[in-house]
Design a protein around this motif. Structure first.
Motif, PDB file in Angstrom:
ATOM      1  N   ALA A 209       1.999   6.055  -7.149  1.00 33.00           N
ATOM      2  CA  ALA A 209       1.140   7.060  -7.596  1.00 33.00           C
ATOM      3  C   ALA A 209       1.412   8.647  -7.498  1.00 33.00           C
ATOM      4  O   ALA A 209       0.918   9.605  -8.294  1.00 33.00           O
ATOM      5  N   GLY A 210       1.964   8.955  -6.257  1.00 38.88           N
ATOM      6  CA  GLY A 210       2.321  10.242  -6.047  1.00 38.88           C
ATOM      7  C   GLY A 210       3.249  10.796  -7.013  1.00 38.88           C
ATOM      8  O   GLY A 210       3.191  11.957  -7.456  1.00 38.88           O
TER       9      GLY A 210
ATOM     10  N   GLY B  51       1.643  10.507 -10.901  1.00 36.78           N
ATOM     11  CA  GLY B  51       0.506  11.154 -11.066  1.00 36.78           C
ATOM     12  C   GLY B  51       0.557  12.550 -11.146  1.00 36.78           C
ATOM     13  O   GLY B  51      -0.315  13.671 -11.507  1.00 36.78           O
ATOM     14  N   ASN B  52       1.670  13.232 -10.822  1.00 36.05           N
ATOM     15  CA  ASN B  52       1.889  14.539 -10.518  1.00 36.05           C
ATOM     16  C   ASN B  52       3.153  15.117 -11.347  1.00 36.05           C
ATOM     17  O   ASN B  52       4.172  15.726 -10.739  1.00 36.05           O
TER      18      ASN B  52
ATOM     19  N   THR C 166       0.861  -1.076  -0.247  1.00 34.63           N
ATOM     20  CA  THR C 166       0.080   0.020   0.061  1.00 34.63           C
ATOM     21  C   THR C 166       0.961   1.203   0.124  1.00 34.63           C
ATOM     22  O   THR C 166       0.701   2.222  -0.682  1.00 34.63           O
TER      23      THR C 166
ATOM     24  N   VAL D  74       2.301   1.758  -3.536  1.00 29.17           N
ATOM     25  CA  VAL D  74       1.479   2.022  -4.541  1.00 29.17           C
ATOM     26  C   VAL D  74       1.103   3.769  -4.024  1.00 29.17           C
ATOM     27  O   VAL D  74       1.017   4.493  -5.119  1.00 29.17           O
ATOM     28  N   VAL D  75       0.967   4.043  -2.867  1.00 29.52           N
ATOM     29  CA  VAL D  75       0.619   5.461  -2.761  1.00 29.52           C
ATOM     30  C   VAL D  75       1.918   6.275  -3.081  1.00 29.52           C
ATOM     31  O   VAL D  75       1.621   7.257  -3.709  1.00 29.52           O
TER      32      VAL D  75
ATOM     33  N   ILE E 294      -3.321  13.197  -5.098  1.00 32.15           N
ATOM     34  CA  ILE E 294      -3.287  11.618  -5.268  1.00 32.15           C
ATOM     35  C   ILE E 294      -4.516  11.160  -4.854  1.00 32.15           C
ATOM     36  O   ILE E 294      -5.199  11.418  -3.925  1.00 32.15           O
ATOM     37  N   PHE E 295      -4.759  10.149  -5.911  1.00 30.77           N
ATOM     38  CA  PHE E 295      -6.246   9.428  -5.726  1.00 30.77           C
ATOM     39  C   PHE E 295      -7.208  10.500  -5.660  1.00 30.77           C
ATOM     40  O   PHE E 295      -8.206  10.091  -4.868  1.00 30.77           O
TER      41      PHE E 295
END
Length: 121
Positions: free
Chosen positions: A19-20, A23-24, A12, A15-16, A39-40
């Motif tokens: 993604a951060g 995604g940015n 987890t 993944v966080v 994020i999300f």
């Protein structure tokens, strides 16, 4: 159980973090004046210092997950080593009992052979 919980926490956090990062990207996500980090679907506005603090927290959670994974792995290895030792002891005991049984069978056969021998006249 500890191993599975540690894996869930570690995955987890990874993944966080990923993604951060992915995604940015681009100039629209700079944290300068009016910068925005999402994020999300959660938008975090603020300074780079607050973003750094969030990164430290995610890293600490990942470290906790990794620690749980290592504890679970060490515990499993300890149990496996103990089972191997017990198996070796059990095999030695079985071999000793087999040797004793073979000796008793040999003694019985020798005694029968002596009783079956004809008596000299």
């Amino acid at each position: 159980m500890i191993l599975i919980l540690g894996l869930i926490i570690l995955i987890t956090a990874i993944v966080v973090g990923l993604a951060g990062v992915f995604g940015n990207t681009g100039a629209g996500h700079d944290l300068g004046v009016g910068g925005d980090f999402s994020i999300f679907g959660y938008h975090a506005t603020g300074s780079t210092g607050s973003l750094f603090l969030i990164g430290i927290i995610v890293g600490a959670i990942a470290l906790l997950g990794l620690t749980l994974v290592m504890m679970g792995g060490r515990r499993s290895a300890r149990r496996s080593a103990q089972a191997r030792r017990e198996l070796g002891t059990s095999r030695r005991e079985v071999a000793a009992v087999d040797r004793e049984r073979d000796d008793l069978i040999k003694q019985r056969d020798d005694a029968r052979a002596e009783t079956d021998a004809p008596f000299p006249d």
